[in-house]
Structure formats: structure tokens, C-alpha cells
Write a protein that holds these residues in place. Structure first.
Motif, PDB file in Angstrom:
ATOM      1  N   ALA A   1       6.175   5.232 -12.210  1.00 18.42           N
ATOM      2  CA  ALA A   1       5.381   6.339 -12.749  1.00 18.42           C
ATOM      3  C   ALA A   1       4.057   5.831 -13.324  1.00 18.42           C
ATOM      4  O   ALA A   1       2.997   6.424 -13.106  1.00 18.42           O
ATOM      5  CB  ALA A   1       6.189   7.067 -13.813  1.00 18.42           C
ATOM      6  N   ALA A   2       4.127   4.690 -14.014  1.00 19.51           N
ATOM      7  CA  ALA A   2       2.918   4.176 -14.678  1.00 19.51           C
ATOM      8  C   ALA A   2       1.848   3.751 -13.682  1.00 19.51           C
ATOM      9  O   ALA A   2       0.690   3.575 -14.043  1.00 19.51           O
ATOM     10  CB  ALA A   2       3.294   2.983 -15.564  1.00 19.51           C
ATOM     11  N   LEU A   3       2.223   3.580 -12.416  1.00 15.55           N
ATOM     12  CA  LEU A   3       1.264   3.084 -11.423  1.00 15.55           C
ATOM     13  C   LEU A   3       0.759   4.174 -10.478  1.00 15.55           C
ATOM     14  O   LEU A   3       0.088   3.864  -9.484  1.00 15.55           O
ATOM     15  CB  LEU A   3       1.897   1.971 -10.580  1.00 15.55           C
ATOM     16  CG  LEU A   3       2.303   0.707 -11.334  1.00 15.55           C
ATOM     17  CD1 LEU A   3       2.851  -0.330 -10.358  1.00 15.55           C
ATOM     18  CD2 LEU A   3       1.111   0.123 -12.097  1.00 15.55           C
ATOM     19  N   ALA A   4       1.092   5.430 -10.765  1.00 14.61           N
ATOM     20  CA  ALA A   4       0.734   6.498  -9.826  1.00 14.61           C
ATOM     21  C   ALA A   4      -0.761   6.482  -9.498  1.00 14.61           C
ATOM     22  O   ALA A   4      -1.156   6.779  -8.379  1.00 14.61           O
ATOM     23  CB  ALA A   4       1.158   7.846 -10.375  1.00 14.61           C
ATOM     24  N   GLY A   5      -1.583   6.063 -10.440  1.00 18.74           N
ATOM     25  CA  GLY A   5      -3.032   6.041 -10.212  1.00 18.74           C
ATOM     26  C   GLY A   5      -3.507   4.859  -9.370  1.00 18.74           C
ATOM     27  O   GLY A   5      -4.688   4.762  -9.048  1.00 18.74           O
ATOM     28  N   CYS A   6      -2.603   3.932  -9.037  1.00 17.09           N
ATOM     29  CA  CYS A   6      -3.025   2.740  -8.279  1.00 17.09           C
ATOM     30  C   CYS A   6      -3.111   2.993  -6.785  1.00 17.09           C
ATOM     31  O   CYS A   6      -3.731   2.236  -6.053  1.00 17.09           O
ATOM     32  CB  CYS A   6      -2.048   1.592  -8.519  1.00 17.09           C
ATOM     33  SG  CYS A   6      -2.079   1.026 -10.209  1.00 17.09           S
TER      34      CYS A   6
END
Ligand code: NAD
Ligand code: IPM
Ligand code: MN
Length: 361
Positions: free
Chosen positions: A113-118
Motif C-alpha cells: 500500500a505504501a508504494l502505490a505511488g511508485c
């Protein structure tokens, strides 16, 4: 105390750097769960060509055959790109896969979830994405005979037997039972006889799994679906070459190729390696993402040694490190604080051990 022998083959380029962090995590797991891992470190790939004039020297063959599992970094070195096939680093890896007969390559792709912007994909396309590529690993174009080159003509052969297709199909259907019960079998049956046999055989195997839905998809459409509607996929079953290509494409969903782990399984010791290669431009700079290699340790614990609690501890520690903002350069977005390969390893190690302390309190 449980005791396991693990053959560790760091290999080339960033391989040794990411494996150093994976080994630290394995040792932290050993400390936390009171397991003794005896590590047998051996050369493979270009590193082995330099020391022993072979990409898979006899000492490495012996080490892998007496180990419970094999942990490998990556192979590949541009200085050997024109070497004869028997001296290419990649030949060492392909020979090793065949030696261990690890025909089933599992490449899970989950979205942190924390990497969705990657990922360059829009967040709504990534919602619900959780897929597993089941790649046949010891057949197809990589191994088919005849092969070779004669001046201006070169040949490779794509061949599969029913038995080879049946065994990999069973792995995919079994995996689907622990997931969302969908198998998407990827082929090129509109053109290739091998794919027609593949489709027919997978359909036949699927009859024993009435609780799992099977669909067939041409590889060109599958490549598109992976980025246009990845959440519609669960288990993607495919042959060696298509699986190689589609799994790197799937890495784009996760946010970086440096995140993806893999497990290659057969009837004996398994081979565990991150999906990425030796990334020569990144080597020696403490910039490579070790998460793929560390997540590979989790697969080794889960599938290679049947230690699910230890595997969960590693996966949880990775997720917690990423949640807390740990970002190697491949994951960094403007304003993020960037850390190196070693520091990413340290964060995961600390969390593996911190979870242990929590368990005591
Ligand atoms: P690669 O996987 O090494 O790199 C592809 C891209 O991903 C590059 O932009 C690289 O910088 C990036 N990348 C890869 N791993 C990363 C990581 N851990 N952290 C951050 N970024 C990462 O593929 P390539 O460049 O096509 O091939 C380089 C060499 O690796 C070749 O010799 C190839 O044969 C070999 N290779 C080996 C394996 C393996 O050992 N399993 C897999 C793929 C490629
Ligand atoms: C991989 C790699 C290998 C493959 C190469 C290096 C032989 O790309 O593990 O994905 O094609 O299997
Ligand atoms: Mn590949």
C-alpha cells in the motif's frame, strides 16, 4: 535446534550486494526463531568464470546438491556478452535450474500500500492487484534442441511434452486453491502447435480442479491486460519465455523490479532468487534495492524449508520498513529521504528482531 544448510550463490553485479542484506535477514530469523543456518557460499556466473573458467564450477554443483535450499543473487556481466555459450554467466544459471530440476518458478506480485505511488499506473488500476506468475522454468525455447548458429542463420527450438505441461499446470491449479481460484493460462495457440498442446493439456489438468476457474489468454492480450486490468488476474500460468517477459512487465505494477522475489521449485532442493538481474550500472554503489532478495528469503523459508512463521516475520518486517518510509532510489519520489542498500537491509533486520522482542513482552 533446527539446522539447515543453505548454498549461497551471490553471483555478479548487484547480486553480492543484495544477497549480503538477504543473508543478514536470514541470520536475524535464525536468532529469533532459534534456527541454525549453515551457509555454504559459492561462485556462480561471471564471478565463477573468473576464478574457475566455468559459470557453474564443480564445487558449486556439489554445494547445491548437498544443501536444503539455494539462495542466488543474479548473474550477468557485459564483458562476457560475446563469450561462447559455455562461458556465459547465464548458462551457469540455466544449467543450475536444470540440475535441480526446478521446473516451477513462482513469481508473486503484490502491491505494498505504501508504494502505490511508485508505479506509473494510475492508483485505481492497482486496486486489488495480487497476482502470481507460475512460469515453467526448465523447458521451452531456453533448452530446445536443435539450437545454434551457422553464419547468417541461427535456430532455437520451442518444444514441450505433455508431461512437462501437466506438472507445471498442477502447480498453478494447486496455488490457485490457496488464492482467488482463477488460473489464466497464457499461450499463442492461434499460431503455435506447442501452444495448442499447452492449451489442450492445461484444460485436461483443470478437469481435476472443478473449484478453480480456468481461462485461456493469448500472450499479446495478456501483456496488455497486465497493465490495463491487472486486478482481473490471479494465477498466470505460462511457459518459460513468455513468463520471463510478463514477470518483468508485472514488476511495473509493484513499483520496481528490485522488489520482486521468486521461488523455483521441483521435487528436491529449491532455488530462490530475486527476479531482477545483475544491473551492472548499479553495482558497487550501494543503491540497489535489496527488498526483492530479502523477500526471496521469505519464499525460501516458506516453500524451501516449510517454516511459514519465519517467512511471515520477514514479509511483515519488509512491509513495516516500507510503511515507515524506507526508500532506495528506485522507490523514491520527490521529497523522500533516500537510503542505500545496506541501510534498507538494516531496517528490515531491526524489524525482524523488534517483532521478536514484541513477542516476548
Ligand atoms: P536487470 O534486471 O539487471 O535490470 C533491469 C532494470 O532494472 C535496470 O534499469 C536496473 O537498474 C533495474 N534494477 C534491477 N534490479 C534492481 C534493483 N535491485 N534495485 C533497483 N533497480 C534495479 O536486467 P538487464 O539490465 O536487462 O540485464 C543485466 C544483466 O543481468 C544481463 O547480463 C542479464 O542477462 C542478467 N540477468 C540476470 C538475471 C538473473 O540472474 N536471474 C535476471 C535478469 C537479467
Ligand atoms: C530471469 C532472467 C534469466 C531468464 C536469464 C538471466 C537467463 O532473465 O531469471 O528472469 O531468462 O530466466
Ligand atoms: Mn528475466
Amino acid at each position: 535446534m533446527k539446522r539447515y544448510t543453505i548454498a549461497v550463490l551471490p553471483g555478479d553485479g548487484i547480486g553480492p550486494e543484495v544477497i549480503a542484506q538477504a543473508v543478514r535477514v536470514l541470520e536475524a530469523v535464525g536468532e529469533r526463531f532459534e534456527i541454525r543456518f549453515a551457509l555454504d557460499t559459492c561462485p556462480v556466473g561471471a564471478a565463477a568464470v573468473r576464478t574457475s573458467n566455468s559459470p557453474l564450477p564443480p564445487e558449486t554443483r556439489r554445494a547445491v546438491t548437498r544443501s536444503h535450499a539455494v539462495l542466488l543473487g543474479a548473474v550477468g556481466d557485459p564483458t562476457l556478452d560475446d563469450a561462447p555459450r559455455e562461458l556465459r554467466p547465464e548458462t551457469g544459471l540455466l544449467t543450475l535450474r536444470k540440475l535441480l530440476d526446478v521446473y516451477a518458478n513462482l513469481r508473486p506480485v503484490a502491491i505494498h500500500a505504501a508504494l502505490a505511488g511508485c508505479s506509473p499506473l494510475k492508483p485505481d488500476r492497482l486496486r486489488g492487484v495480487d497476482l502470481l506468475v507460475v512460469r515453467e522454468l526448465t523447458g521451452g525455447l531456453y533448452y530446445g534442441e536443435p539450437r545454434g548458429r551457422n553464419g547468417k542463420r541461427a535456430i532455437n527450438t520451442l518444444a514441450y511434452t505433455t508431461a512437462e505441461i501437466e506438472r507445471i499446470a498442477r502447480v498453478a491449479f494447486d496455488a490457485a486453491r490457496g488464492r482467488r481460484r482463477l488460473v489464466t493460462s497464457v499461450d499463442k495457440a492461434n499460431v503455435l502447435e506447442v501452444s495448442q498442446l499447452w492449451r489442450e493439456t492445461v484444460t485436461q489438468v483443470g478437469r481435476a480442479y472443478p473449484d478453480v476457474r480456468l481461462e485461456h489468454c493469448y500472450v499479446d492480450t495478456a501483456a496488455m491486460r497486465l497493465v490495463s486490468d491487472p486486478a482481473s488476474l490471479d494465477v498466470v500460468l505460462t511457459e518459460n519465455m513468455f513468463g520471463d517477459i510478463l514477470s518483468d512487465e508485472a514488476a511495473v505494477l509493484a513499483g520496481s523490479l528490485g522488489l520482486l522475489p521468486s521461488a523455483s521449485l521441483g521435487d528436491g532442493a529449491g532455488l530462490f532468487e530475486p527476479v531482477h538481474g545483475s544491473a551492472p550500472p548499479l553495482a558497487g554503489r550501494d543503491v540497489a534495492n535489496p527488498v526483492g532478495a530479502i523477500a526471496t528469503v521469505a519464499l525460501l523459508l516458506r516453500h524451501g524449508l516449510n517454516l511459514p512463521a519465519a517467512a511471515d516475520a520477514v514479509d511483515d518486517a519488509i512491509a513495516a520498513a516500507l510503511d515507515a518510509g524506507a526508500r532506495t532510489p528506485d522507490l523514491a519520489r520527490p521529497g523522500d529521504q533516500i537510503i542505500g542498500t545496506k541501510e534498507m537491509g538494516s531496517r528490515v533486520v531491526e524489524l525482524v528482531l523488534a517483532e521478536a522482542l514484541e513477542g516476548l513482552s
